[in-house]
Design an enzyme around this catalytic site. Structure first.
Site, PDB file in Angstrom:
ATOM      1  NE  ARG A   1      80.321  24.612  42.413  1.00  0.00           N
ATOM      2  CZ  ARG A   1      80.225  24.203  41.153  1.00  0.00           C
ATOM      3  NH1 ARG A   1      79.337  24.744  40.346  1.00  0.00           N
ATOM      4  NH2 ARG A   1      81.023  23.270  40.695  1.00  0.00           N
TER       5      ARG A   1
ATOM      6  CD  GLU B   1      76.426  39.769  34.855  1.00  0.00           C
ATOM      7  OE1 GLU B   1      76.488  40.767  34.101  1.00  0.00           O
ATOM      8  OE2 GLU B   1      76.551  38.603  34.433  1.00  0.00           O
TER       9      GLU B   1
ATOM     10  CG  PHE C   1      80.530  37.703  35.816  1.00  0.00           C
ATOM     11  CD1 PHE C   1      81.472  38.324  35.011  1.00  0.00           C
ATOM     12  CD2 PHE C   1      80.377  36.332  35.704  1.00  0.00           C
ATOM     13  CE1 PHE C   1      82.234  37.601  34.104  1.00  0.00           C
ATOM     14  CE2 PHE C   1      81.136  35.598  34.801  1.00  0.00           C
ATOM     15  CZ  PHE C   1      82.066  36.227  34.000  1.00  0.00           C
TER      16      PHE C   1
ATOM     17  CG  ASP D   1      85.502  28.777  33.042  1.00  0.00           C
ATOM     18  OD1 ASP D   1      85.572  27.958  32.087  1.00  0.00           O
ATOM     19  OD2 ASP D   1      84.453  28.998  33.674  1.00  0.00           O
TER      20      ASP D   1
END
Lengths: 276, 312
Positions: free
Chosen positions: B8, B56, B81, B115
């Site tokens: 990323r 989204e 998502f 998470d």
């Protein structure tokens, strides 16, 4: 508004209604009621308001049109054919294997169709994206999108409504074809979406409420929308499902049903064509 | 492996570079731009960056509209998502019209870590791969990510690029060659082949070292483009080494393992073991702990190699 202009557009709309019922009769598949309720607005856009060029469908300065209620594709198709985007004979191939006229609008095949719609709730988002893109290019082109009232039950419409106001898309004009019926019956009974104009106002839009079959009112509202700056405009148009053909009017049962032989004849009589 | 970097982070950098090179590139994010690193682009080109909020479905549709207006939208959020929440928007508004939209989510797989299962997409490769017109890419490291994102920007049509949250070791040199649809041999070997994607290629490199000590010569074929699959390089490896272990940070259903199983079953039946998440959801934990918990370590790959070798 010149009276002759309005009369001229009303004539076009009547001819397009004839074309819709003939097209749907030929295909024996498709959405009659919602095509007839939207056709006056579509006529006003294609034959008066929008700058576009059937000779050059991708002309960069064209206004854009998105039919978010994609099941009214026959209404857009007859307008595109009448405007000259493709031969009128193509209409007789609606929904047939190999035809560019798919059951719902497909930008890959049909000249003049900007995006793919049909899965309800997605067209306003795409219209927003087009409007944002045009603004980035400092274009004066405007984006028009027609939604159904039942379609407003889709949550994505309200995500998009929020975003259009947030990004102050005054180059965008949405029209809601409020024919008050959906497949399972009355919109108010299936899942009430009223009050539509107030909802859009609460989301930051300018809202205009009109009779969607009053051509003069449609033209006035479209002009007014162009004058509103700093926010998007929605024209909430009260319409009649199946408008113009009494046997189809106010009937949820003609949502997704094409006319049979008898119904075609009756429709043509209603529309002032005294054919057999 | 001292040279560690998250895919990323490489994405954020190369996206900003592309923004400077091509004024048609626009970027959309759904309130995760700090995590997805699109904020780097957003800071440099605020007029071409659109934060769409936590919405989204609308973000994907808006990107499709921007593409219809001639822009090249890059869309980022977490993988679950993008692929999950907005699957139907991706199908209808992006893939069906072949819209030139680049969906580049980060936080793919279980290495999202703490998470937990709600945020760990273990099925996104499968559900993206199933959509016609869609290209699916999972880079192995930062260098390959940079090359892949450049290739994706130049490619016309919808692409899904799955990136990760955590730092991963460098596999490829900075000037590595990347072509959409082409796999590459990271290590030549003759006894069996690891066919891997994403960060599992790094695990395969370690596994090959372990196997070498046992006298087993492992080949590693890295498949960055899961779709369209480089059939040739996989069939060649199957023919030459006679045993295949696939590995991905994803369910064994429908992802790279599924694609390779389909290919081999129809063309060249070969002993095969799919290493991946075995039809389970993720869970909270540290990334390294989770790789171990779900059986995605070099040791697990070595064991899988021994198993297929026994079936040769």
């Amino acid at each position: 508004m010149h009276k002759e202009k309005i009369t001229h557009l009303e004539d076009i709309a009547r001819n397009l209604r004839v074309s819709i019922v003939k097209t749907l009769h030929k295909s024996q598949s498709g959405h009659t009621g919602g095509s007839l309720s939207a056709i006056d607005m579509i006529t006003a856009l294609y034959f008066h308001k929008m700058r576009h060029n059937p000779e050059d469908p991708r002309w960069k300065d064209r206004d854009r049109f998105v039919l978010s209620k994609g099941h009214a594709a026959p209404a857009q198709y007859v307008a595109l054919a009448e405007a000259g985007y493709f031969p009128k004979e193509d209409l007789m191939m609606l929904r047939r294997l190999g035809s560019h006229l798919q059951g719902h609008p497909d930008s890959k095949g049909t000249p003049g169709v900007e995006v793919c719609t049909g899965s309800l709730g997605q067209g306003l988002s795409m219209a927003n994206g087009i409007a944002l893109g045009l603004r980035l290019d400092n274009s004066n082109s405007r984006t028009y999108v027609i939604l159904g009232d039942g379609e407003l039950q889709e949550g994505q419409v309200w995500e998009a409504a929020m975003a259009a106001a947030h990004y102050r898309l005054d180059n965008l004009c949405a029209m809601v074809d409020v024919n008050a019926l959906q497949i399972d019956g009355e919109v108010a009974k299936v899942m009430n979406v009223s009050p539509i104009a107030d909802k859009f106002r609460a989301f930051g839009w300018h809202a205009i409420e009109i009779d969607g079959h009053d051509m003069g009112a449609v033209l006035t509202a479209l002009d007014k929308a162009e004058d509103i700056k700093g926010k998007p405009t929605v024209i909430v148009a009260a319409t009649v499902k199946g408008k113009g053909v009494s046997i189809f009017e106010h009937k949820a049962s003609y949502h997704g049903v094409a006319p049979n032989d008898d119904e075609l004849n009756e429709a043509l009589i209603c529309l002032g064509c005294f054919e057999d | 492996m001292s040279n560690m970097k998250a895919t990323r982070d490489a994405y954020g950098e190369v996206l900003a570079e592309l923004g400077a090179e091509n004024g048609n590139i626009v970027v959309l994010d759904a309130d995760l731009s700090g995590s997805t690193k699109t904020a780097v682009f957003g800071k440099r080109f605020p007029e071409r960056f659109f934060n769409m909020g936590i919405a989204e479905a609308n973000m994907i549709g808006t990107a499709a509209g921007l593409a219809a207006a001639g822009k090249i939208p890059f869309v980022s959020t977490f993988a679950i998502f993008a692929a999950g929440r907005a699957w139907e928007q991706i199908r209808q508004s992006v893939a069906y019209p072949k819209a030139n939209v680049k969906i580049v989510p980060t936080h793919g797989g279980i290495t999202v870590g703490e998470d937990g299962g709600s945020h760990q997409s273990v099925e996104d490769i499968a559900i993206m791969r199933a959509i016609p017109n869609m290209t699916v890419i999972v880079p192995a490291d930062a260098a390959e990510t940079r090359k892949a994102i450049r290739a994706v920007a130049a490619h016309k049509g919808p692409v899904y690029v799955r990136l990760g949250r955590n730092k991963v070791p460098a596999i490829f040199p900075d000037d590595c060659y990347f072509e959409i649809g082409k796999g590459c041999e990271v290590l030549h070997g003759t006894d069996m082949t690891f066919v891997t994607t994403g960060l599992m290629t790094g695990q395969a490199v370690k596994a090959a070292e372990l196997l070498k000590k046992e006298g087993i010569s492992a080949r590693i074929v890295h498949i960055a483009t899961v779709k369209p699959l480089d059939q040739e390089i996989i069939l060649k490896a199957a023919g030459e080494t006679g045993a295949i272990v696939t590995a991905e940070e994803h369910s064994i259903i429908g992802g790279l393992g599924g694609a390779v199983a389909e290919l081999l079953a129809e063309n060249l039946p070969t002993p095969l073991k799919r290493v991946g998440i075995r039809d389970r959801f993720g869970t909270s934990g540290k990334a390294e702990e989770l790789l171990k918990y779900f059986g995605l370590t070099a040791e697990d790959l070595s064991e899988a190699a021994r198993e297929v070798l026994a079936r040769k």
